[in-house]
Design an enzyme around this catalytic site. Sequence first.
Site, PDB file in Angstrom:
ATOM      1  N   LYS A   1      32.632  40.189  14.234  1.00  0.00           N
ATOM      2  CA  LYS A   1      33.602  41.034  14.835  1.00  0.00           C
ATOM      3  C   LYS A   1      33.692  41.117  16.290  1.00  0.00           C
ATOM      4  O   LYS A   1      34.750  41.572  16.908  1.00  0.00           O
ATOM      5  CB  LYS A   1      33.083  42.302  14.288  1.00  0.00           C
TER       6      LYS A   1
ATOM      7  N   SER B   1      26.739  41.874   3.433  1.00  0.00           N
ATOM      8  CA  SER B   1      27.950  40.919   3.098  1.00  0.00           C
ATOM      9  C   SER B   1      27.927  39.690   3.184  1.00  0.00           C
ATOM     10  O   SER B   1      28.649  38.703   2.699  1.00  0.00           O
ATOM     11  CB  SER B   1      29.051  41.557   3.995  1.00  0.00           C
TER      12      SER B   1
END
Length: 292
Positions: free
Chosen positions: A40, A254
């Site tokens: 991110k 994830s």
Amino acid sequence: MKLFELIGNTPLVELEHIPQNPKVKIFCKMEGQNPGGSVKDRAAYNMIRSALDRGDIKPGDKLVEATSGNTGIALAMVAKVLGLDMTLIMPDNSTKERVLSMEAYGAKVILTPAAQTIEYSRVLADKMRDEEGYYMLNQFANPDNYLAHYYTTGPEIWKETNGTITHFVSAMGTTGTIMGVSRFLKQVNSDIQIVGTQPTDGSSIPGIRRWSPEFLPEIFESSRVDRVIDVSQDQATQMTRRMAKEEGILAGMSSGGALHAAIELSKELSEGVIVCITCDRGDRYLSSDLFG
């Protein structure tokens, strides 16, 4: 070298023990190597830098964003360095490490009831934007999210595999990563298969979402994903633990979900080169039961 020059150019690591098909190579794109510890960082920097360059925001402005964790950490890091006031809204079941990391970078954190999911966090962020004068980057609808991956992640993967990649596998949250990488890889070779992962019904996997129709990210285009593989919470957990113990890669759930999908995919192939995104570092999950 300046801090933001450290974002990107993360290494590819070939897995040596977990893959079962010797004709298929599987690589992890090690996004935990970014300065904020996750993939991110790319989108956070591009969204804020682009908004500043356009004059949409200026130093001293108040920003608000809903996040499940990694985007918030990245935004907190980037915002303060660039002179912006950052408020982050997230479900209260987020790990302590995530909240403390955001606060350490100087952000204000508002926690919302976990039972209402990040969808309620997004509603509250919208309200603060509309009623209290905050600027919202809106990672779910912001083209600068996926463009970060179109300009950096995709080209890096193509270069690092010498153009041999056949399949790209990524968790789908905001979908910025998979949308941007798909755009680039399909341009250079339309035969490359783009595979997304989402949780099975009832599964909770931080960083991967099965969105309600009204909350589906606006940047998502289903035509850019060739296939979606559902991953259960248990499958993601077990693969995350195997990554640490067998490959020496400590990552979040994830990443385990994406790798589980990559392994299942590899069983179907006669040969191939699969690259999957290892989204972050596992040390921000140590207070959870992920590795327990």
